[in-house]
Enzyme design. Structure first.
Site, short mmCIF file in Angstrom:
data_model
loop_
_atom_site.label_atom_id
_atom_site.label_comp_id
_atom_site.label_asym_id
_atom_site.label_seq_id
_atom_site.Cartn_x
_atom_site.Cartn_y
_atom_site.Cartn_z
N ASP A 144 0.83 -1.21 0.00
CA ASP A 144 0.00 0.00 0.00
C ASP A 144 0.86 1.26 0.00
OD1 ASP A 144 -1.16 2.21 1.80
OD2 ASP A 144 -2.98 1.09 1.31
N GLY A 173 -4.95 2.37 0.52
CA GLY A 173 -5.01 1.83 -0.83
C GLY A 173 -5.40 0.37 -0.86
N ASP A 174 -5.02 -0.38 0.17
CA ASP A 174 -5.39 -1.79 0.24
C ASP A 174 -6.90 -1.98 0.17
OD1 ASP A 174 -2.83 -3.01 0.57
OD2 ASP A 174 -2.81 -2.42 2.66
N LEU A 175 -7.62 -1.20 0.95
CA LEU A 175 -9.07 -1.38 1.02
C LEU A 175 -9.75 -0.94 -0.27
CD1 LEU A 175 -9.55 -0.24 4.71
CD2 LEU A 175 -9.74 -2.56 3.81
#
Length: 406
Positions: A144, A173-175
């Protein structure tokens, strides 16, 4: 669980946040999820310490439960022939396989796209990567903070010009990548039902970061609009942040400033400037009076507290948002009235607030949150459900191929 994906089975072989968050959404939508972990477990189980949340016990780990809810857990050593055969048995009636492992490792373990597609033509294959498949970075580790936050332009654009780059929010950013993954998998499932052929869905952290910055990147090629910028230099001063009398920040958004100029000036107590030719035309204001107009808005907003401005802008139907920090968000009535969050009681008796994914279905309402369990907590039950005998299971446990943890 009920929902649009009820009856679908998903096998997750992924770590940390991006891919598991997408799978968590599929579970919220009704799919049955089996998460495969190595004997030591997903390393993300230990990240509670990074964010100073509880997590000493797998039965009370809210950090992990951001992606760990509504799943079952088994330990399986895919480096062994027997481990791979067990995986293949699980995949016989599975609909989706999701991984975040790198290509070289997937080929060694016999769970790369080519191998699984040949064995199970209808299987949908979800793969989350750091970077794309073609460029020089394709085999590099990507997280991320690096692939999304740094290289995509997010972190290098969204901060006050002249200051230091913003600190990336954890899993920000991961989610978002998980949202893209879940949507792609849902579309691929629809196609598989129609054609009988499964597709491969590839989402990279880098691609998601570039995409969410689409408008800024598109505008930058024409030279006039560029980030980072200063809150005092934005091209539309109505779309900026201002400090209130009680030292809180408020975000304004007047998307059609020339059409709404008079209404806004009246709302902030400057009706004397309605129709003022120095400010009401954006091009002229930007060329000749930009700084003084920003000063006018700043001075006006500094006359009232946040609570007072919330009443004023609500009554005037002006779009605004208080610049909340995380603790403010968890106290926001809007979050609780719309059931964006839920207070969950763990088996330990402890409580924590968990957040629901944004897509809601009338058929589900607010999806239930079944908190995660320990590494391999469901291994034996899953193996029995797939036809393996107790003697086989105990032999594999003795040899470390599978593990059952309480």
């Amino acid at each position: 669980m009920s929902g649009p994906l009820e009856g679908y089975k998903v096998i997750e072989f992924a770590t940390y946040v991006a891919a598991p968050s997408g799978v968590r959404i599929l579970g919220d939508w009704g799919a049955k999820i089996i998460k495969i972990e190595a004997a030591a477990g997903d390393a993300y189980r230990t990240n509670w310490n990074v964010y100073q949340t509880p997590g000493e016990s797998d039965l009370y780990n809210p950090c992990f439960d951001v992606v760990g809810v509504n799943k079952r857990f088994m330990v399986l050593d895919l480096k062994t022939d027997e481990g791979r055969e067990i995986l293949y048995k699980l995949l016989e009636d599975a609909d989706v396989f999701v991984t975040s492992a790198r290509e070289k490792a997937l080929k060694k373990l016999g769970c790369d796209w080519e191998t699984l597609h040949a064995k199970y033509p209808k299987l949908v294959y979800g793969h989350v990567r750091g970077y794309g498949e073609q460029g020089a970075m394709r085999d590099m580790p990507g997280y991320d903070y690096t692939a999304y936050h740094a290289r995509s332009g997010v972190g290098g654009s969204l901060y006050e010009k002249g200051g230091a780059p913003m600190v990336g929010g954890p899993a920000f950013g991961d989610l978002q990548t998980g949202l893209a993954l879940s949507g792609g998998i849902a579309a691929a499932l629809l196609a598989a039902e129609r054609t009988g052929i499964g597709d491969r869905v590839v989402v990279s952290l880098h691609s998601v970061g570039v995409y969410v910055m689409s408008l800024a990147h598109t505008a930058s090629q024409f030279g006039e609009y560029a980030l980072p910028t200063s809150r005092r230099s934005v091209t539309n001063p109505f779309n900026s942040t201002y400090k209130t009398k009680d030292d809180k920040w408020i975000q304004l958004c007047v998307s059609a400033p020339e059409l709404e100029f008079d209404h806004f000036m009246e709302a902030i107590g400057r009706a004397d400037l309605k129709g003022d030719p120095r400010y009401c035309k954006m091009d002229y204001m930007r060329a000749h009076h930009h700084d003084e107009f920003v000063d006018i808005i700043e001075e006006a907003l500094a006359q009232k507290t946040m609570e007072e401005w919330e009443r004023v802008f609500t009554e005037a139907d002006v779009a605004f948002g208080p610049m909340y920090e995380s603790k403010d968000v968890l106290r926001d009535p809007e979050v609780w009235d719309n059931e964006y969050a839920e207070r969950v009681t763990y088996p330990t008796g402890d409580e924590a607030i968990l957040i629901h994914p944004p897509a809601r279905f009338d058929s589900i309402g607010t999806a239930p949150l079944v908190t995660s369990r320990g590494i391999g907590a469901d291994t034996e039950a899953i193996l029995r459900e797939h036809g393996f005998s107790d003697d086989q299971i105990h032999d594999w446990e003795a040899r470390g191929i599978v593990a059952q943890h309480e």
